[in-house]
Design a protein around this motif. Structure first.
Motif, PDB file in Angstrom:
ATOM      1  N   SER A 195      -9.485  -0.865   7.818  1.00  0.00           N
ATOM      2  CA  SER A 195      -9.586  -2.148   7.122  1.00  0.00           C
ATOM      3  C   SER A 195      -8.981  -3.294   7.908  1.00  0.00           C
ATOM      4  O   SER A 195      -8.991  -4.430   7.435  1.00  0.00           O
ATOM      5  N   ALA A 209      -7.740  -1.005  -4.982  1.00  0.00           N
ATOM      6  CA  ALA A 209      -7.369  -0.249  -3.789  1.00  0.00           C
ATOM      7  C   ALA A 209      -7.053   1.203  -4.140  1.00  0.00           C
ATOM      8  O   ALA A 209      -7.392   2.125  -3.392  1.00  0.00           O
ATOM      9  N   SER A 212     -12.877  -4.533   3.003  1.00  0.00           N
ATOM     10  CA  SER A 212     -11.711  -4.313   2.151  1.00  0.00           C
ATOM     11  C   SER A 212     -11.447  -5.507   1.233  1.00  0.00           C
ATOM     12  O   SER A 212     -11.022  -5.338   0.091  1.00  0.00           O
ATOM     13  N   MET A 263       0.795  -1.223   0.000  1.00  0.00           N
ATOM     14  CA  MET A 263       0.000   0.000   0.000  1.00  0.00           C
ATOM     15  C   MET A 263       0.831   1.278   0.000  1.00  0.00           C
ATOM     16  O   MET A 263       0.338   2.345  -0.378  1.00  0.00           O
ATOM     17  N   ALA A 316      -6.236   3.767   6.291  1.00  0.00           N
ATOM     18  CA  ALA A 316      -6.468   2.509   5.575  1.00  0.00           C
ATOM     19  C   ALA A 316      -6.204   1.314   6.482  1.00  0.00           C
ATOM     20  O   ALA A 316      -6.958   0.332   6.486  1.00  0.00           O
ATOM     21  N   TYR A 333     -11.170   0.614   1.683  1.00  0.00           N
ATOM     22  CA  TYR A 333     -10.241   0.668   2.801  1.00  0.00           C
ATOM     23  C   TYR A 333     -10.525   1.805   3.774  1.00  0.00           C
ATOM     24  O   TYR A 333      -9.825   1.954   4.769  1.00  0.00           O
ATOM     25  N   ASP A 340     -12.723  -3.771  -1.853  1.00  0.00           N
ATOM     26  CA  ASP A 340     -11.557  -2.876  -1.958  1.00  0.00           C
ATOM     27  C   ASP A 340     -11.845  -1.523  -1.331  1.00  0.00           C
ATOM     28  O   ASP A 340     -11.331  -0.494  -1.772  1.00  0.00           O
ATOM     29  N   GLY A 400      -6.219  -4.584   5.951  1.00  0.00           N
ATOM     30  CA  GLY A 400      -6.682  -5.262   4.743  1.00  0.00           C
ATOM     31  C   GLY A 400      -7.359  -6.589   4.992  1.00  0.00           C
ATOM     32  O   GLY A 400      -7.614  -7.348   4.056  1.00  0.00           O
ATOM     33  N   SER A 402     -10.090   3.253  -4.310  1.00  0.00           N
ATOM     34  CA  SER A 402     -10.570   3.568  -2.968  1.00  0.00           C
ATOM     35  C   SER A 402      -9.810   4.752  -2.391  1.00  0.00           C
ATOM     36  O   SER A 402     -10.396   5.669  -1.816  1.00  0.00           O
TER      37      SER A 402
END
Length: 376
Positions: free
Chosen positions: A66, A118, A74, A40, A62, A80, A78, A69, A121
């Motif tokens: 999330s 992602a 998430s 990320m 994020a 987050y 996707d 993740g 997002s």
């Protein structure tokens, strides 16, 4: 309508385990955490930089929302950042924890945006922060880099706006510090600057920022019209746009609220971040120090052992409403168990009223308190 905070099971565990505490120890990075950070970091930095936001804050958001993740939202959408609604008509329904006006937690089903990636997002989140809400495009302006001198300011600006969780900003700051996300905020390139001219340019734009309590005030001086307002300190590394007084309105003696000071090393000058309303969400500007008039503060050595009165008074790193801009360190209630020594005294004159301040030392804390906090 405020966006509500999605609390995943992992997120709740993360907070409960101590990352919201001031004295936490850095958590051991798990495989999941390492993978999240490595995958990320690049897109977060790219998107946040494009929209002039703090990558560290976006990364912490994020991760927090999330569960690194691992949340269902998430993984299936996707999403987050727990943003509600539909993205190009696509959404998923999730059970979410929210806070009512009294700060009480409750659960409800809600539709959340489903993204194709992602990066989509992150971009949607960045656009939300930049564009605000329908009735207030500046609703999230406290998160913009031109308005927030530090990532901590940007993170705290999300509490009560982006999220209703009362400790939201603190949780983000703890994550940033625990995982060194602030390294993402460095926008300099890896190219070596070999010339002395480049080094000189860097020194010329260096500004040291000091952020303090947002309720401090000053007055526009008799010379205020000689100086423009800016969205950044003029001559800093950020591009500064000037604003005329005809847009804002001003007069000698007009009160302003001051919450930050910037010291420009190359010119040895101070700049202050001001707003023209008590509301902390009001638009903020930077202005040269000579445009402001602060209360007169006189300092003198003063040695004495003292006791604190019962109650809780703020302890600041400087005298409140002085040119230094005071930041609260703790309260006198936290120092009640320690013997207190005074090593300095200050007299502040504001609007014809004289107040006395003492610099006290108690335990490992040294700071300024009003004389009302000290027993006669």
């Amino acid at each position: 309508m405020r966006k509500q905070w999605l609390v995943g099971l992992f997120t709740v565990g993360l907070v409960v385990c101590g990352l919201t505490g001031a004295g936490h120890t850095k958590a051991e990075a798990s495989t999941t955490t390492d993978h999240f950070i490595s995958s990320m970091s690049s897109p977060v930095k790219k998107v946040a930089t494009k929209y002039r936001l703090y990558p560290s804050v976006m990364m912490a958001q994020a991760a927090l929302e999330s569960g690194w993740g691992t949340s269902q939202l998430s993984m299936t959408a996707d999403n987050y950042f727990g943003i509600k609604g539909a993205y190009n008509g696509a959404s998923v329904t999730m059970n979410t924890a929210e806070y009512n006006a009294d700060g009480q937690l409750y659960y409800t089903d809600a539709a959340f945006k489903k993204y194709p990636s992602a990066t989509a997002s992150m971009t949607d989140n960045a656009q939300l922060l930049r564009n605000g809400i329908a009735w207030n495009p500046n609703y999230y302006s406290g998160t913009w880099r031109e308005n927030a001198p530090t990532y901590a300011d940007a993170a705290n600006a999300l509490t009560g706006t982006y999220a209703t969780a009362p400790n939201y900003g603190t949780s983000l700051i703890n994550l940033i510090q625990a995982y060194n996300f602030n390294a993402l905020d460095n926008t300099t390139t890896s190219t070596k600057k070999s010339s002395s001219a480049s080094a000189h340019a860097t020194d010329a734009t260096k500004v040291t920022y000091y952020v303090g309590a947002d309720s401090q005030t000053a007055l526009l001086s008799s010379a205020y019209k000689k100086y423009n307002l800016y969205n950044h300190i003029k001559g800093s590394k950020y591009k500064a746009t000037s604003f005329s007084w005809s847009k804002v309105g001003g007069w000698q003696g007009r009160p302003v609220w001051v919450d930050a000071r910037g010291y420009k090393a190359s010119t040895k000058t101070n700049w202050y971040r001001v707003r023209f309303s008590k509301q902390t969400t009001s638009k903020k500007y930077w202005i040269y120090s000579k445009a402001l008039q602060f209360p007169k503060t006189t300092y003198a050595a003063y040695k004495k052992t003292a006791s604190l009165v019962s109650g809780s008074y703020p302890v600041y790193d400087h005298v409140f409403n002085s040119t230094y801009i005071a930041k609260q360190l703790t309260t006198t209630k936290a120092l009640m168990k320690h013997s207190v020594k005074i090593d300095n005294k200050a007299t502040r004159v504001q609007n014809g009223v004289t107040t006395t301040w003492y610099r006290i030392n108690g335990g490992s804390t040294s700071g300024w308190v009003t004389s009302l906090a000290v027993k006669k």
